[in-house]
Design a protein around this motif. Sequence first.
Motif, PDB file in Angstrom:
ATOM      1  N   GLU A 115      -7.138  -3.301   6.811  1.00 24.30           N
ATOM      2  CA  GLU A 115      -6.421  -1.802   6.594  1.00 24.30           C
ATOM      3  C   GLU A 115      -6.998  -0.870   7.115  1.00 24.30           C
ATOM      4  O   GLU A 115      -5.856  -0.068   7.531  1.00 24.30           O
ATOM      5  N   SER A 147      -5.696  -0.278  10.976  1.00 24.80           N
ATOM      6  CA  SER A 147      -4.500  -0.224  11.022  1.00 24.80           C
ATOM      7  C   SER A 147      -4.266   1.143  10.648  1.00 24.80           C
ATOM      8  O   SER A 147      -3.648   1.896  11.000  1.00 24.80           O
ATOM      9  N   LEU A 148      -4.565   1.896   9.455  1.00 22.86           N
ATOM     10  CA  LEU A 148      -4.473   2.842   9.150  1.00 22.86           C
ATOM     11  C   LEU A 148      -5.147   4.108   9.759  1.00 22.86           C
ATOM     12  O   LEU A 148      -4.508   4.976   9.587  1.00 22.86           O
ATOM     13  N   ILE A 194      -2.218   7.223  11.578  1.00 16.87           N
ATOM     14  CA  ILE A 194      -2.596   8.434  10.751  1.00 16.87           C
ATOM     15  C   ILE A 194      -2.523   9.897  12.167  1.00 16.87           C
ATOM     16  O   ILE A 194      -2.291  10.808  11.784  1.00 16.87           O
ATOM     17  N   TRP A 232      -3.413   4.740   0.843  1.00 14.94           N
ATOM     18  CA  TRP A 232      -2.274   3.614   1.268  1.00 14.94           C
ATOM     19  C   TRP A 232      -3.781   1.963   1.725  1.00 14.94           C
ATOM     20  O   TRP A 232      -2.910   1.327   1.828  1.00 14.94           O
ATOM     21  N   MET A 233      -4.904   1.961   2.190  1.00 17.33           N
ATOM     22  CA  MET A 233      -5.156   1.224   1.624  1.00 17.33           C
ATOM     23  C   MET A 233      -5.066   0.448   0.667  1.00 17.33           C
ATOM     24  O   MET A 233      -5.026  -0.863   1.112  1.00 17.33           O
ATOM     25  N   MET A 238      -5.618   8.096   1.691  1.00 16.80           N
ATOM     26  CA  MET A 238      -5.486   7.416   3.041  1.00 16.80           C
ATOM     27  C   MET A 238      -6.168   6.325   2.095  1.00 16.80           C
ATOM     28  O   MET A 238      -5.688   4.679   1.935  1.00 16.80           O
ATOM     29  N   TYR A 241       2.475   3.263   6.019  1.00 20.35           N
ATOM     30  CA  TYR A 241       2.334   4.229   6.855  1.00 20.35           C
ATOM     31  C   TYR A 241       3.528   4.940   7.246  1.00 20.35           C
ATOM     32  O   TYR A 241       3.816   6.139   6.611  1.00 20.35           O
ATOM     33  N   ALA A 253      -0.877  -1.612   6.809  1.00 23.18           N
ATOM     34  CA  ALA A 253      -0.912  -1.008   6.501  1.00 23.18           C
ATOM     35  C   ALA A 253      -0.176   0.401   6.950  1.00 23.18           C
ATOM     36  O   ALA A 253       0.354   1.266   7.139  1.00 23.18           O
ATOM     37  N   GLY A 254       0.017   0.011   8.259  1.00 20.62           N
ATOM     38  CA  GLY A 254       0.382   1.326   9.429  1.00 20.62           C
ATOM     39  C   GLY A 254       2.133   0.800   9.296  1.00 20.62           C
ATOM     40  O   GLY A 254       3.098   1.833   9.043  1.00 20.62           O
TER      41      GLY A 254
END
Lengths: 380, 326
Positions: A73, A76-77, A81, A43-44, A40, A101, A97-98
């Motif tokens: 971030e 969105s992330l 997820i 990704w951020m 996580m 991902y 971020a999404g």
Amino acid sequence: MPRKPIELPMQVEYMSILDDTGEVDKELEPKVEAAQLKDMFRWMLYARRVDERLLKLQRQGRIGTFPQATGHEAISLGSAINLKPDDWHVPAYRELAGFLYRGWTLEGILIYWMGFEEGARPPEGVNDTPIAVPIASQLLHAAGMGMAANIVGDKKVVMTYFGDGATSEGDCHEALNFASVFQAPVIFVCLNNQYAISVPLSKQMHCETIVQRAVAYGMPGIKVDGNDILAVYVATKEAVERARSGGGPTLVECLTYRYTPHTTADDPSRYRSDEETQRWVAKEPLIRFEKYLKNKNVLNDADIKKMDEEIEVRINEAIIAAEEATKKPPLSDPLAMFDYLYADLPQNLQEQREELAKALGLNTSETEPRNAATSARRGA
Amino acid sequence: MPEMNMAKAINLALHEAMDRDSRVIVMGEDIGPDEGVFRVTEGLWKKHGEKRVIDTPLAESGIVGAAIGMALYGLRPVAEIQFAGFEYYAFHQIEMHAGRYRNRTRGKLTVPMVLRCPSGGGIRAIEHHSESREAIYAHSPGLKVVIPSGPRSARALLHAAIQDPDPVIYYEPKALYRLFKENVPETIETLPIGRAQVIQEGSEITLISYGATVRAMIDAAEILEEEDGVKAEMIDLLSIAPLDTETILNSVRKTGRCVVIHEGPRTCGIGSEVVARINEGALLYLEAPIKRVTGYDVPIPYFAREKAYLPDGDKVVSAAREVLSF
């Protein structure tokens, strides 16, 4: 015939799990594997570094105007997820971020901000819509998808995103209402960054919270600290589980701050103070997640350094690939503007395509319309 | 098949489409137990239930936006806006999304939906219930616009619209709903979107119309034949976008004279586009300037004056005689 307060059947909650300093509430802390926590963070960090580089590219004139996503971030992330690949991800435009991902390539994202619709083509294997520029309009598509999921009965859910400014639009109301009336499996994630370009939230609405509207729509609602990825993760996870099991929509208000100008064409010094922005910088999502992960011994500085190096390589490669792609067809071909408007290119567009080809000195026989339906039929 | 009126023919097409394809969803205001304010959705809710025949909240943007979402999901929504005069509430969804998803995702996401709208005047309705704004949609890239002129074309065009892979605006001239009956074929027929029909061949003048004013065109052609001995060629456009330029040009090249008739306002109306295409493709065949018999550039008047506003056979005859005697 008394006159008395009406007892409403629902109430809204507030939740934060990581405080401003990265200290965790042990009771609320979700059980997430160390590897996933680290992922996580990766990704951020990736989204953050991409956003920073996009700004540089914009300043160099290599991409066009774009809305920065720095600071968003966690929202969105932390929400994305919780989706399966074939769930629907229906973003607005600060969910970088999404996007990453969900499998949107950085090359494609760059191509989009270089001004090509090709970058808005969603990747294979996921159910995603591209950036939605018209404010709040995408929320109705999400509601319709949720209604469709109920009709088909396939247990997919829809996660859609919007800002605080979007809550003033009629489409926002209609979408929340439709989703509620039809108990559509939609999670409405509001990125409340407190600004719609220059207009602060206090001028956008005259009520305490955005999430209290959930009560009016008869749906569950929760407000979370949007800079706290654990709170976003937990709130949206609950909402996804409820939606998937037939419990209908949820409104999740995520409080954050728009750390950047609205877009690269905006100058926030005209409407807010630097001191205000600096106060929020201390609360930004990466710093506190990093502290949390370090406290848990999940992450160390060497890890971050390695991640940063890998990310830099990836970004550099993507920029080269994107800039190369723009020099070749289809991106280099202006006639491609005609090729995907309809499944079949109508006569008037065929003529206009030829007219443009002539004006530009291009040979149309070398640039057949690329439309899938048309070329399939030609092959047949 | 028995003779039926246009409301019944549209209803038949909806029944047939829903029976044939479980992806077809009908949605709109009052279309369920009430069966539509014009009863066009009669029997659908009883047969298919509220999952596929959806009474929506009173929100045009909501109806169209949700239909777009359903279409993206893989369904085939047929959404109804109760009156064309209320489509403006949904215009941004139609223009910014329905007509654009395929283009901006380079063919990945598509919006195969139909938007049905009772349109036009002539039924002494209250204000805002008599509009003809097809030109707005013809002007919007990515949409198709079809308008039937009677029961048979209504059924065939609706099937074509539902089967079309792109968003189709399907106007239902409500003055025609119960005006006359026609035989429709036993088996389902479709009309190709983008093709006009020559409904009468002639040699001296071309009359072009669509939708409700096809009746005015036919009335005029009868008068011209009886009183002037002129047999007019008549074209029913059926499809406003795409427009069948070829059929128009072939006819005008033959006759050299033309009158275009429609109910919507004149300026930047469909007639303007027809005239421009004739100008581009058949100017030197013309023996006379083309005349337009259309609604005037005012809001369609409240019903006490709407008859004066609407094109009729006499107006078309006057225009045709001017063109013929030029």
